[in-house]
Design an enzyme around this catalytic site. Structure first.
Site, PDB file in Angstrom:
ATOM      1  N   GLU A 131      21.348  -1.547  -1.760  1.00 59.21           N
ATOM      2  CA  GLU A 131      21.434  -1.293  -3.114  1.00 59.21           C
ATOM      3  C   GLU A 131      22.522  -2.712  -3.512  1.00 59.21           C
ATOM      4  OE1 GLU A 131      20.238   2.725  -4.796  1.00 59.21           O
ATOM      5  OE2 GLU A 131      22.262   2.785  -3.865  1.00 59.21           O
ATOM      6  N   CYS A 144      27.842  -6.688  -7.650  1.00 60.73           N
ATOM      7  CA  CYS A 144      28.389  -5.750  -6.730  1.00 60.73           C
ATOM      8  C   CYS A 144      27.446  -5.812  -5.697  1.00 60.73           C
ATOM      9  CB  CYS A 144      28.504  -4.537  -7.340  1.00 60.73           C
ATOM     10  SG  CYS A 144      29.267  -3.243  -6.221  1.00 60.73           S
ATOM     11  N   CYS A 151      28.163   3.434   5.907  1.00 63.91           N
ATOM     12  CA  CYS A 151      29.488   3.066   6.235  1.00 63.91           C
ATOM     13  C   CYS A 151      29.977   3.913   7.254  1.00 63.91           C
ATOM     14  CB  CYS A 151      30.344   3.270   4.931  1.00 63.91           C
ATOM     15  SG  CYS A 151      32.003   2.904   4.905  1.00 63.91           S
ATOM     16  N   CYS A 155      35.415   8.325   3.196  1.00 60.32           N
ATOM     17  CA  CYS A 155      36.024   8.489   2.326  1.00 60.32           C
ATOM     18  C   CYS A 155      35.463   9.776   1.463  1.00 60.32           C
ATOM     19  CB  CYS A 155      36.338   7.556   1.454  1.00 60.32           C
ATOM     20  SG  CYS A 155      37.020   5.986   2.052  1.00 60.32           S
ATOM     21  N   CYS A 158      33.328   9.520  -2.164  1.00 52.55           N
ATOM     22  CA  CYS A 158      32.293   8.411  -1.874  1.00 52.55           C
ATOM     23  C   CYS A 158      30.992   8.751  -1.713  1.00 52.55           C
ATOM     24  CB  CYS A 158      32.767   7.096  -1.184  1.00 52.55           C
ATOM     25  SG  CYS A 158      31.756   5.662  -1.203  1.00 52.55           S
ATOM     26  N   CYS A 389      30.401   2.898  -9.117  1.00 52.31           N
ATOM     27  CA  CYS A 389      31.243   2.700  -8.096  1.00 52.31           C
ATOM     28  C   CYS A 389      31.073   4.072  -7.343  1.00 52.31           C
ATOM     29  CB  CYS A 389      32.565   2.681  -8.246  1.00 52.31           C
ATOM     30  SG  CYS A 389      33.088   1.421  -9.164  1.00 52.31           S
TER      31      CYS A 389
HETATM   32  N1  SAH Z   1      34.419  -0.136   1.356  1.00 50.62           N
HETATM   33  C1  SAH Z   1      35.013  -0.695   0.359  1.00 50.62           C
HETATM   34  C2  SAH Z   1      34.211  -1.263  -0.693  1.00 50.62           C
HETATM   35  C3  SAH Z   1      33.188  -0.505  -1.396  1.00 50.62           C
HETATM   36  S1  SAH Z   1      33.647   0.971  -2.288  1.00 50.62           S
HETATM   37  C4  SAH Z   1      36.341  -0.038  -0.122  1.00 50.62           C
HETATM   38  O1  SAH Z   1      36.273   1.104   0.083  1.00 50.62           O
HETATM   39  O2  SAH Z   1      37.106  -0.565  -0.982  1.00 50.62           O
HETATM   40  C5  SAH Z   1      34.233   0.066  -3.877  1.00 50.62           C
HETATM   41  C6  SAH Z   1      35.062   0.954  -4.826  1.00 50.62           C
HETATM   42  O3  SAH Z   1      34.366   2.252  -5.253  1.00 50.62           O
HETATM   43  C7  SAH Z   1      36.578   1.454  -3.618  1.00 50.62           C
HETATM   44  O4  SAH Z   1      37.564   1.196  -4.645  1.00 50.62           O
HETATM   45  C8  SAH Z   1      36.121   2.884  -3.487  1.00 50.62           C
HETATM   46  O5  SAH Z   1      36.966   3.771  -3.266  1.00 50.62           O
HETATM   47  C9  SAH Z   1      35.475   3.308  -5.205  1.00 50.62           C
HETATM   48  N2  SAH Z   1      34.519   4.471  -5.029  1.00 50.62           N
HETATM   49  C10 SAH Z   1      34.016   5.092  -4.054  1.00 50.62           C
HETATM   50  N3  SAH Z   1      33.275   6.243  -4.510  1.00 50.62           N
HETATM   51  C11 SAH Z   1      33.701   6.375  -5.897  1.00 50.62           C
HETATM   52  C12 SAH Z   1      33.344   7.390  -6.648  1.00 50.62           C
HETATM   53  N4  SAH Z   1      32.471   8.440  -6.646  1.00 50.62           N
HETATM   54  N5  SAH Z   1      33.767   7.162  -7.924  1.00 50.62           N
HETATM   55  C13 SAH Z   1      34.600   6.119  -8.374  1.00 50.62           C
HETATM   56  N6  SAH Z   1      35.027   5.075  -7.405  1.00 50.62           N
HETATM   57  C14 SAH Z   1      34.539   5.230  -5.947  1.00 50.62           C
HETATM   58 FE1  SF4 Z   2      32.998   3.308   2.897  1.00 55.01          FE
HETATM   59 FE2  SF4 Z   2      32.735   4.525   0.496  1.00 55.01          FE
HETATM   60 FE3  SF4 Z   2      35.188   4.439   1.797  1.00 55.01          FE
HETATM   61 FE4  SF4 Z   2      34.493   2.481   0.757  1.00 55.01          FE
HETATM   62  S1  SF4 Z   2      34.777   4.169  -0.360  1.00 55.01           S
HETATM   63  S2  SF4 Z   2      35.193   2.502   2.952  1.00 55.01           S
HETATM   64  S3  SF4 Z   2      32.129   2.254   1.115  1.00 55.01           S
HETATM   65  S4  SF4 Z   2      33.395   5.651   2.614  1.00 55.01           S
END
Ligand code: SAH
Ligand code: SF4
Length: 413
Positions: A131, A144, A151, A155, A158, A389
């Site tokens: 995506e 983006c 991944c 987290c 996410c 995000c």
């Molecule tokens: N893996 C990398 C980049 C991808 S995530 C990272 O973690 O930085 C891009 C951003 O979106 C990150 O700051 C992540 O923490 C945030 N993010 C992930 N899930 C989210 C959610 N459900 N709502 C808002 N931001 C989120």
């Molecule tokens: Fe992976 Fe989502 Fe954590 Fe970024 S925020 S490192 S994409 S699990």
């Protein structure tokens, strides 16, 4: 099979989905020619020498291909009119410059677009789906881009984190997301312009890139580096490194290399100011804690007031959004040239968290602002098409290890 679907019934906010394709439609493995997109200039010269291009012509041929691929955005050797027909045919016999397939393209009510691209297996395993999201803004537009399918990290807030790593994307697949977006938006210069090689630096629809799609870019360092160096090459896509931001959850050993070898802007997914909470939200914190992460930030090559690090902070109701947390955030970042980006939590099916109330986010932002930090609250974009995000997740399944290794050796971690 390409059909046009209006999914407004399912999505009352009237997003549209066009050109969708059923993943099950596709037949078995196809032998793929190796791509030329995503090769460095040296690698390109090497493969050209391999098909018999004379040594004395290599520089010129590389420059010609570079121009067609990255300035003009062609996806067919036949269009490369200043290359002799028989050489074009030889190139076509051995290599591909084709784009991935568009499985779907969705347009949000706010103009955000989300694409689901399908890349061929490139000799191993199954095709993968990725995506990519385009966010138009006043006078600029941000793409983006994804670095992995799924991944390895988990987290808890996410959606991508719930999809196991399928594999790392190659430099070709990372760059192709940019090329596809420019194709679809009509953002390549007209082939007939008198300037020919001119690369307009202003007024382009894709003016910025953020590595904030699916995956952790610093667990795919080499491919991400190659792709971003090609994207910022002044004779090609020509995106300034100041307009390219790589976001990481905190892979500390790769942070210095990111500054030294890529030289792009850095964003850190901080999200918590105490290790016990960050251990839960961003579990990689158990390996590299907040102190180690901030030390790496202080040492980021090129860091200055003109080139600040962005700290991303997702606002989770009752979890990390208190006044005390805001004050601690300010204290922790003291001395680091920083911007703070507050991200309202974007929910996804099955997520356990709620987004903080708007008043809470504003109160938090006030404390941060009063301490002298710019702290924009990121407006959620494309929520109706699940493009915001942390909402990205594709249906690609994890490959067997041997196939992953063959497809992208670094993905075997
Ligand atoms: N893996 C990398 C980049 C991808 S995530 C990272 O973690 O930085 C891009 C951003 O979106 C990150 O700051 C992540 O923490 C945030 N993010 C992930 N899930 C989210 C959610 N459900 N709502 C808002 N931001 C989120
Ligand atoms: Fe992976 Fe989502 Fe954590 Fe970024 S925020 S490192 S994409 S699990």
């Amino acid at each position: 099979m390409a059909i046009t679907l209006d999914i407004a019934r399912d999505h009352p906010n009237a997003a549209t989905l066009i050109g969708t394709k059923n993943a099950a439609d596709d037949a078995g493995p196809v032998v793929e020619k190796p791509p030329l997109i995503g090769l460095t200039r040296d690698a390109l010269a090497e493969v050209l020498a391999g098909i018999g291009v004379p040594q004395r012509q290599l520089r010129m041929r590389v420059a010609q291909l570079w121009h067609w691929l990255y300035v003009r955005g062609v996806s067919d050797f036949g269009a490369m009119t200043n290359i002799a027909k028989d050489l074009r045919q030889t190139l076509d016999d051995h290599f591909t410059v084709a784009r991935p397939e568009i499985v779907s393209e969705q347009v949000s009510v706010d103009g955000t677009r989300k694409w689901l691209f399908r890349f061929p297996p490139r000799g191993a395993g199954r095709p993968v789906e990725v995506e990519t999201v385009y966010i138009p803004e006043e006078g600029r537009g941000t793409l983006c881009v994804s670095s992995q399918v799924g991944c390895t990290l988990t987290c808890t807030f996410c959606h991508t984190g719930t999809q196991k790593l399928v594999r790392n994307l190659t430099a070709e697949e990372i760059l192709s997301q940019v090329l596809m977006a420019r194709d679809r938006l009509g953002d390549f210069p007209d082939a007939e312009t008198p300037q020919g090689a001119a690369v307009p630096s202003e007024g382009r629809l894709v003016s910025n890139i953020v590595m904030m799609g699916m995956g952790e870019p610093l667990y795919n360092f080499e491919h991400v580096k190659t792709a971003l160096l090609i994207a910022s090459d002044g004779d090609g896509l020509s995106l300034s490194k100041r307009r390219i931001t790589l976001s990481t959850s905190g892979i500390v050993p790769e942070i210095a290399r990111t500054g030294a070898e890529i030289g792009c802007m850095l964003a850190i997914s901080l999200h918590a100011v105490r290790d016990d909470l960050r251990d839960v939200l961003v579990p990689i914190n158990k390996k590299w804690n907040i102190e180690a992460l901030l030390d790496a930030c202080r040492a980021y090559p090129g860091l200055s007031n003109a080139k600040r690090i962005t700290f991303e902070y997702v606002m989770l109701k009752g979890v990390n959004d208190s006044d005390a947390a805001a004050k601690e955030l300010v204290r922790l970042l003291r001395g680091i040239p920083a911007k703070i980006n507050l991200i309202p939590f974007n929910p996804w099916p099955g997520s356990e968290y709620e987004c903080s109330d708007w008043e809470r986010i504003e109160a938090f932002a006030d404390i941060v602002n009063r301490a002298g930090y710019a702290s924009p609250i990121r407006t959620p974009r494309g929520r109706d098409i699940f493009a915001a995000c942390g909402q990205l997740k594709s249906a690609s399944e994890r490959m067997r290890k041997k196939d992953r290794l063959a497809a992208a050796p670094e993905a075997a971690q």
